[in-house]
Design a protein around this motif. Structure first.
Motif, mmCIF file in Angstrom:
data_model
loop_
_atom_site.group_PDB
_atom_site.id
_atom_site.type_symbol
_atom_site.label_atom_id
_atom_site.label_comp_id
_atom_site.label_asym_id
_atom_site.label_seq_id
_atom_site.Cartn_x
_atom_site.Cartn_y
_atom_site.Cartn_z
ATOM 1 N N ALA A 269 69.621 46.073 -16.478
ATOM 2 C CA ALA A 269 70.771 46.295 -16.479
ATOM 3 C C ALA A 269 71.594 47.683 -15.771
ATOM 4 C CB ALA A 269 71.451 45.517 -17.043
ATOM 5 N N VAL A 270 72.227 47.767 -14.535
ATOM 6 C CA VAL A 270 72.488 48.930 -14.256
ATOM 7 C C VAL A 270 73.718 49.463 -14.591
ATOM 8 C CG1 VAL A 270 72.019 50.835 -12.495
ATOM 9 C CG2 VAL A 270 70.430 48.943 -12.562
ATOM 10 N N ASN A 271 74.285 50.521 -15.214
ATOM 11 C CA ASN A 271 75.292 51.676 -15.236
ATOM 12 C C ASN A 271 75.511 52.624 -13.560
ATOM 13 O OD1 ASN A 271 77.358 52.999 -15.368
ATOM 14 N ND2 ASN A 271 77.347 52.732 -17.450
ATOM 15 N N GLN A 272 77.141 50.841 -12.251
ATOM 16 C CA GLN A 272 76.923 51.911 -11.738
ATOM 17 C C GLN A 272 77.791 53.461 -11.458
ATOM 18 O OE1 GLN A 272 76.049 50.551 -8.783
ATOM 19 N NE2 GLN A 272 74.746 48.453 -9.989
ATOM 20 N N LYS A 273 78.343 53.819 -12.645
ATOM 21 C CA LYS A 273 78.756 54.849 -12.669
ATOM 22 C C LYS A 273 78.149 56.233 -13.207
ATOM 23 C CE LYS A 273 83.258 53.290 -14.769
ATOM 24 N NZ LYS A 273 84.175 53.223 -15.823
ATOM 25 N N THR A 274 77.058 55.617 -13.416
ATOM 26 C CA THR A 274 75.742 56.442 -13.779
ATOM 27 C C THR A 274 74.265 56.490 -13.261
ATOM 28 O OG1 THR A 274 75.070 56.206 -16.096
ATOM 29 C CG2 THR A 274 76.937 57.027 -16.127
ATOM 30 N N GLY A 275 74.550 55.072 -12.991
ATOM 31 C CA GLY A 275 72.845 55.102 -12.424
ATOM 32 C C GLY A 275 72.284 55.033 -13.046
ATOM 33 N N GLN A 276 72.249 54.713 -14.816
ATOM 34 C CA GLN A 276 71.384 54.863 -15.493
ATOM 35 C C GLN A 276 71.380 53.689 -15.778
ATOM 36 O OE1 GLN A 276 69.985 57.035 -17.001
ATOM 37 N NE2 GLN A 276 70.465 58.442 -15.687
ATOM 38 N N VAL A 277 69.472 53.240 -16.086
ATOM 39 C CA VAL A 277 69.579 51.918 -16.821
ATOM 40 C C VAL A 277 69.369 51.183 -18.297
ATOM 41 C CG1 VAL A 277 67.371 50.238 -17.180
ATOM 42 C CG2 VAL A 277 67.881 51.401 -15.257
ATOM 43 N N VAL A 278 70.400 50.167 -18.257
ATOM 44 C CA VAL A 278 71.005 49.788 -19.715
ATOM 45 C C VAL A 278 70.287 49.228 -20.346
ATOM 46 C CG1 VAL A 278 73.043 49.183 -20.992
ATOM 47 C CG2 VAL A 278 73.343 50.532 -18.704
ATOM 48 N N ALA A 279 69.826 48.394 -20.094
ATOM 49 C CA ALA A 279 69.019 46.992 -20.395
ATOM 50 C C ALA A 279 67.366 46.450 -19.804
ATOM 51 C CB ALA A 279 69.177 45.992 -21.143
ATOM 52 N N VAL A 280 66.798 45.928 -19.837
ATOM 53 C CA VAL A 280 65.798 45.753 -18.961
ATOM 54 C C VAL A 280 65.013 44.045 -19.705
ATOM 55 C CG1 VAL A 280 63.265 46.120 -18.170
ATOM 56 C CG2 VAL A 280 64.963 47.750 -18.710
ATOM 57 N N GLY A 281 65.051 43.143 -19.214
ATOM 58 C CA GLY A 281 63.841 42.542 -19.794
ATOM 59 C C GLY A 281 64.685 40.933 -20.164
ATOM 60 N N ALA A 282 64.753 40.601 -21.309
ATOM 61 C CA ALA A 282 65.766 39.293 -21.770
ATOM 62 C C ALA A 282 67.266 40.307 -22.734
ATOM 63 C CB ALA A 282 64.543 38.857 -23.253
ATOM 64 N N LYS A 283 67.506 41.178 -22.809
ATOM 65 C CA LYS A 283 68.482 41.386 -23.143
ATOM 66 C C LYS A 283 68.986 41.838 -21.687
ATOM 67 C CE LYS A 283 67.573 44.367 -26.922
ATOM 68 N NZ LYS A 283 67.167 46.385 -27.588
ATOM 69 N N ALA A 284 68.931 41.985 -20.833
ATOM 70 C CA ALA A 284 69.592 42.564 -19.326
ATOM 71 C C ALA A 284 70.066 40.973 -19.247
ATOM 72 C CB ALA A 284 68.733 42.883 -18.197
ATOM 73 N N LYS A 285 68.801 40.000 -19.265
ATOM 74 C CA LYS A 285 69.091 38.499 -18.374
ATOM 75 C C LYS A 285 70.433 38.132 -19.661
ATOM 76 C CE LYS A 285 67.174 34.129 -17.816
ATOM 77 N NZ LYS A 285 65.761 33.134 -18.097
ATOM 78 N N GLN A 286 70.738 37.925 -20.867
ATOM 79 C CA GLN A 286 71.893 37.755 -21.571
ATOM 80 C C GLN A 286 72.806 37.955 -20.864
ATOM 81 O OE1 GLN A 286 70.996 38.780 -25.691
ATOM 82 N NE2 GLN A 286 69.638 37.227 -25.658
#
Length: 350
Positions: free
Chosen positions: A40-57
């Motif tokens: 999961a990526v924040n398009q405003k900042t370009g930062q990764v918000v979550a990876v893996g299971a948390k991102a899939k949710q």
């Protein structure tokens, strides 16, 4: 002496870099991570918000400025920076709480038939994530090693690995691939088949997670003794309102029929071009089925019906590739011949 120091201050890792899930094997500890290949990526900042299971949710539930993406498409890297972030997260998680002096030595499984540039991208992403040394092995070979097949012997062995993004069909002998075929028809494609069928037949729109749940819960390629059915909720394409419908295993069988036929025909095509002596070995030893697709009810029966060759479903087929990378790690010198050759001479990724 250096090897002893290396074992104290670094961890060797095997990675199954899959379209749907990424698994990590740590030498001496076994499989320590099994996470969806989603970031999961924040398009405003370009930062990764979550990876893996948390991102899939977050898939299908994110606000406009956050995007949940799969950085791998059809088994290869489509977004280099996001893949590097994901691998860095997974490598750090695998070594959680442990401080290492050296970066890990890594063996990565990749689909058969990918290009030199795609292989270089995998190596660069792993090194960018902190790996000290990167080796690449084709997934059918890693699968065969992971299920303890005699890949280095003068005996023909056939593996059909149906993953999330690709299906790999390979005949192996003497540490090399004799014949192979790589298909972009696999788990994700089957999910899309179900989405399209439900949309066409029931006029209801469902998401990928619902389609995958249907495939797992009631998917069957043969007629079961007791019919299977499941209720699903989606958006009615006529009224635009929520609607619940009941789907049966017969519906799923019809939805998947075209893609399953493609896989079966590809297996037959590989058999047709396999040398006679190797083919005789395959007929005697059977075909080994692995990957998530091996868990679909009736898959082995359908393959046997069309090839007349015994079909063996691997134990724990979802982890065959990563277990193979782990075995290679434990005795890298023994398995150097099965790694992709001249990997250090590949052109830079573009």
């Amino acid at each position: 002496m250096f090897k002893k120091i290396h074992k104290w201050f670094s961890y060797d890792m095997g990675i199954d870099l899959g379209t749907a899930s990424t698994l990590v094997y740590v030498a001496g500890r076994g499989i320590v991570i099994n996470e969806p290949s989603v970031v999961a990526v924040n398009q405003k900042t370009g930062q990764v918000v979550a990876v893996g299971a948390k991102a899939k949710q977050m898939i299908g539930r994110t606000p406009g400025h956050i995007t949940a993406v799969r950085p791998l498409v059809d088994g290869v890297i489509s977004d280099f920076e996001v893949t590097e972030e994901m691998m860095s997260y997974l490598l750090n998680k695998a070594q959680s709480g442990k401080h290492t002096l050296f970066g890990p030595r890594v063996v990565v499984g990749v689909p058969s038939g990918i290009t030199n540039v795609e292989i270089r991208a995998v190596r660069d992403a792993a090194k960018g994530a902190g790996a000290r040394e990167v080796h690449v092995v084709e997934e059918p070979m890693a699968t065969a090693i992971g299920i303890n097949l005699p890949v280095r012997d003068p005996v023909g062995t056939m593996v059909v690995d149906i993953g999330g993004g690709t299906s790999d069909i390979a005949v192996i002998s003497l540490g090399g691939v004799v014949q192979s075929r790589n298909l972009r028809v696999a788990g994700d494609h089957l999910n899309q088949d179900i989405i399209s069928y439900v949309r066409s037949e029931f006029k209801v729109l469902i998401g990928e997670k619902t389609a995958e749940s249907l495939k797992i819960a009631i998917g069957s390629l043969v007629i079961a003794d007791k019919p299977l059915e499941a209720s699903i909720k989606g958006r009615d394409l006529v009224s635009g309102l929520p609607r619940e419908v009941v789907v049966t295993d017969a519906d799923i069988r019809e939805a998947l029929s075209s893609s399953i036929d493609t896989i079966v025909e590809s297996v037959k095509e590989v058999l047709e071009i396999t040398p006679p002596e190797v083919l005789a070995d395959v007929m005697n030893r059977g075909i080994y089925l692995s990957g998530g697709g091996a868990l679909i009810r009736g898959m082995s029966d359908v393959l046997h019906e069309h090839t007349l060759i015994p079909i063996h479903v691997a134990d724990d087929p979802l982890t065959s590739v990563v277990r193979g990378t782990g075995i290679i790690l434990e005795d890298l010198e023994k398995y150097l011949e099965v790694l992709i050759e001249n990997e250090n001479e590949l052109p830079p990724a573009t």
